[in-house]
Design an enzyme around this catalytic site. Sequence first.
Site, PDB file in Angstrom:
ATOM      1  N   SER A   1       0.742  -1.118   0.033  1.00  0.00           N
ATOM      2  CA  SER A   1       0.047  -0.043   0.013  1.00  0.00           C
ATOM      3  C   SER A   1       0.685   1.305   0.024  1.00  0.00           C
ATOM      4  O   SER A   1       0.564   2.218  -0.642  1.00  0.00           O
ATOM      5  CB  SER A   1      -0.926  -0.116   1.195  1.00  0.00           C
ATOM      6  OG  SER A   1      -0.140  -0.413   2.365  1.00  0.00           O
TER       7      SER A   1
ATOM      8  N   LYS B   1      13.231  -0.476  -0.691  1.00  0.00           N
ATOM      9  CA  LYS B   1      11.959  -0.206  -0.437  1.00  0.00           C
ATOM     10  C   LYS B   1      11.555   1.237  -0.809  1.00  0.00           C
ATOM     11  O   LYS B   1      12.447   2.058  -0.131  1.00  0.00           O
ATOM     12  CB  LYS B   1      11.639  -0.492   1.128  1.00  0.00           C
ATOM     13  CG  LYS B   1      10.176  -0.096   1.636  1.00  0.00           C
ATOM     14  CD  LYS B   1      10.079  -0.803   2.923  1.00  0.00           C
ATOM     15  CE  LYS B   1       8.628  -0.352   3.498  1.00  0.00           C
ATOM     16  NZ  LYS B   1       8.513  -1.112   4.736  1.00  0.00           N
TER      17      LYS B   1
ATOM     18  N   ASP C   1       3.302  -4.526  14.285  1.00  0.00           N
ATOM     19  CA  ASP C   1       2.621  -4.695  12.640  1.00  0.00           C
ATOM     20  C   ASP C   1       2.875  -6.297  12.305  1.00  0.00           C
ATOM     21  O   ASP C   1       3.197  -6.618  11.507  1.00  0.00           O
ATOM     22  CB  ASP C   1       3.145  -3.852  11.607  1.00  0.00           C
ATOM     23  CG  ASP C   1       2.236  -3.868  10.572  1.00  0.00           C
ATOM     24  OD1 ASP C   1       0.932  -4.527  10.550  1.00  0.00           O
ATOM     25  OD2 ASP C   1       2.520  -3.449   9.424  1.00  0.00           O
TER      26      ASP C   1
HETATM   27  N1  LIG Z   1      14.385  -7.463   3.753  1.00  0.00           N
HETATM   28  C1  LIG Z   1      13.675  -8.153   2.827  1.00  0.00           C
HETATM   29  N2  LIG Z   1      14.040  -9.184   2.522  1.00  0.00           N
HETATM   30  C2  LIG Z   1      13.112  -9.872   1.597  1.00  0.00           C
HETATM   31  N3  LIG Z   1      11.681  -9.379   1.157  1.00  0.00           N
HETATM   32  C3  LIG Z   1      11.609  -8.261   1.761  1.00  0.00           C
HETATM   33  C4  LIG Z   1      12.177  -7.340   2.738  1.00  0.00           C
HETATM   34  N4  LIG Z   1      11.394  -6.575   3.005  1.00  0.00           N
HETATM   35  C5  LIG Z   1      10.548  -6.759   2.287  1.00  0.00           C
HETATM   36  N5  LIG Z   1      10.339  -7.667   1.765  1.00  0.00           N
HETATM   37  C6  LIG Z   1       9.171  -8.103   0.966  1.00  0.00           C
HETATM   38  O1  LIG Z   1       8.303  -6.845   0.452  1.00  0.00           O
HETATM   39  C7  LIG Z   1       7.173  -6.700   1.214  1.00  0.00           C
HETATM   40  C8  LIG Z   1       6.655  -5.653   1.578  1.00  0.00           C
HETATM   41  O2  LIG Z   1       7.397  -5.048   2.662  1.00  0.00           O
HETATM   42  P1  LIG Z   1       7.103  -4.266   3.858  1.00  0.00           P
HETATM   43  O3  LIG Z   1       5.979  -5.049   4.326  1.00  0.00           O
HETATM   44  O4  LIG Z   1       8.019  -3.862   4.475  1.00  0.00           O
HETATM   45  O5  LIG Z   1       6.144  -2.930   3.127  1.00  0.00           O
HETATM   46  P2  LIG Z   1       4.941  -2.243   3.659  1.00  0.00           P
HETATM   47  O6  LIG Z   1       4.646  -1.278   2.636  1.00  0.00           O
HETATM   48  O7  LIG Z   1       5.233  -1.766   4.862  1.00  0.00           O
HETATM   49  O8  LIG Z   1       3.730  -3.365   3.299  1.00  0.00           O
HETATM   50  P3  LIG Z   1       2.564  -3.736   4.119  1.00  0.00           P
HETATM   51  O9  LIG Z   1       1.605  -2.288   3.695  1.00  0.00           O
HETATM   52  O10 LIG Z   1       1.721  -4.895   3.753  1.00  0.00           O
HETATM   53  O11 LIG Z   1       2.807  -3.478   5.715  1.00  0.00           O
HETATM   54  C9  LIG Z   1       7.101  -8.024   2.187  1.00  0.00           C
HETATM   55  O12 LIG Z   1       5.909  -8.731   2.527  1.00  0.00           O
HETATM   56  C10 LIG Z   1       8.268  -8.849   1.712  1.00  0.00           C
HETATM   57  O13 LIG Z   1       7.554  -9.926   0.734  1.00  0.00           O
END
Ligand SMILES: Nc1ncnc2c1ncn2[C@@H]1O[C@H](COP(=O)(O)OP(=O)(O)OP(=O)(O)O)[C@@H](O)[C@H]1O
Length: 467
Positions: free
Chosen positions: A228, A247, A385
């Site tokens: 999101s 990210k 979370d």
């Molecule tokens: N360090 C990492 N190593 C491998 N995959 C990762 C890592 N960090 C994130 N991911 C992948 O990216 C996805 C999304 O990352 P993250 O949950 O940090 O983002 P977000 O925007 O906060 O997501 P959400 O809105 O679902 O909470 C994770 O579910 C995972 O599949």
Amino acid sequence: MAVSSFRSGRLPLFHHPQLPNKAASAACTTRSIGGFKKPNGRFSSNPKCGRALFLFAQYSQSSQAQTQQDRFSSRLQSSLENLPKLLEDIVQTSISTGPRGALRLAQGIQAFVGVGGEWLADVSRSTNEPTGIPSQLQLGLLSPLYLRKLFERMGATYIKLGQITFCQFIASAPTLFPPEYVEEFQKCFDRAPAVPFEDIQAILREELGRPIDSIYEYIDPTPIASASIAQVHGARLKGSQDDVVIKVLKPGIKDILVADLNFIYIAARILEFLNPDFSRASLVGIVKDIRESMLEEVDFNKEATNIESFRRYLEAMGLTRQATAPRVYNYCSTRRVLTMERLYGVPLTDLDSISSLVSSPENSLITALNVWFGSLLACETFHADVHAGNLWLLRDGRIGFLDFGIVGRISPKTWAAMEVFLASIATEEYESMASALIEMGATNQNIDAKAFARDLEKIFSSIQASI
Ligand SMILES: Nc1ncnc2c1ncn2[C@@H]1O[C@H](COP(=O)(O)OP(=O)(O)OP(=O)(O)O)[C@@H](O)[C@H]1O
């Protein structure tokens, strides 16, 4: 009986209406005349008692009407007193939202019309079928499918809210909610339209202030996840050749969050104003808490700090062989870009894959919970979370904690009060229980601690009696 009100929805709310004085004295009168209840619980036919009962009923009726009238006028008075503050709050929030508010409103209407159109089309299709309109469709936009679609179309804020309220709250107590909603809203994880890779590259160039290929050996243009708020790409670092993930905060996401959360805040304020009963559930307090933590999530510097603090906790407690969190590469991380070690594993909910990695999946789950509980006590912040997508079993058998965007903090003062509270349950010391709850901020201020303790005693005694 005192009225004890809890704040912020953290603990159940106890509410004991006071017996109106007039009615209470009438009740006393009836008892002094000779009692109006027989030992078997039936009303006595004694004329004295009948008269007393009649008097009591009269008193009760008049005092009830008066109480309702009193309540209405005191509500009206407090509403009038609160009106200027509400208006000031609406004006200030609208100013801080600016033109993005109008834009989001238009997008909201568009989403509503879009999903409404889909629903209408499905309804008209199914009217021609012999089985008639499925019950799913009869619920309109409140049916699980269309509600989830509406949340997704409304974008980041609502997807996130969908995750928080449905996936975490509902999924954690699935038996309390219809399974169709649980199943549908579990799809909220990691599903949002992807941002084109060129836009991601532009953000990286802008944020890192130097050519991308001077930092990364390569970046996979297909995202690992488009969530999101952020999009995650696999990459390899130049030099060390470490596998990392990048990210990237999606463009314009902060504006969307500010506009939406301010809108939700105003709606909650108005709801609480129109119906003060909502304030008992601390609706505005909850919305404020969510707004604060969601806006923190769009600053990756904060997430990097949270990850580092969790890693320090693992080191200090000697837990690095059991669990880990990705190492952060600060030289290529900013407020909108987070470059971190790539973890390889499977979500803890994927039982089939877990069973192929370890012989005892239960042990992995217990380790994850122990590490997490330990962080409540020993880490400055704790991962707040913890959902299926954020806890992984890694290939080497360790637990990987991902996504430290939303964290919680428990102050030492609250911990001390919590200890007193737990001890007081065992020893049945209700005054300590009351003061611990007051210390934890579970009640309104200026509460009568002794009366509160008496209420707690009554509640706990009735619970014990019913066991
Ligand atoms: N360090 C990492 N190593 C491998 N995959 C990762 C890592 N960090 C994130 N991911 C992948 O990216 C996805 C999304 O990352 P993250 O949950 O940090 O983002 P977000 O925007 O906060 O997501 P959400 O809105 O679902 O909470 C994770 O579910 C995972 O599949």
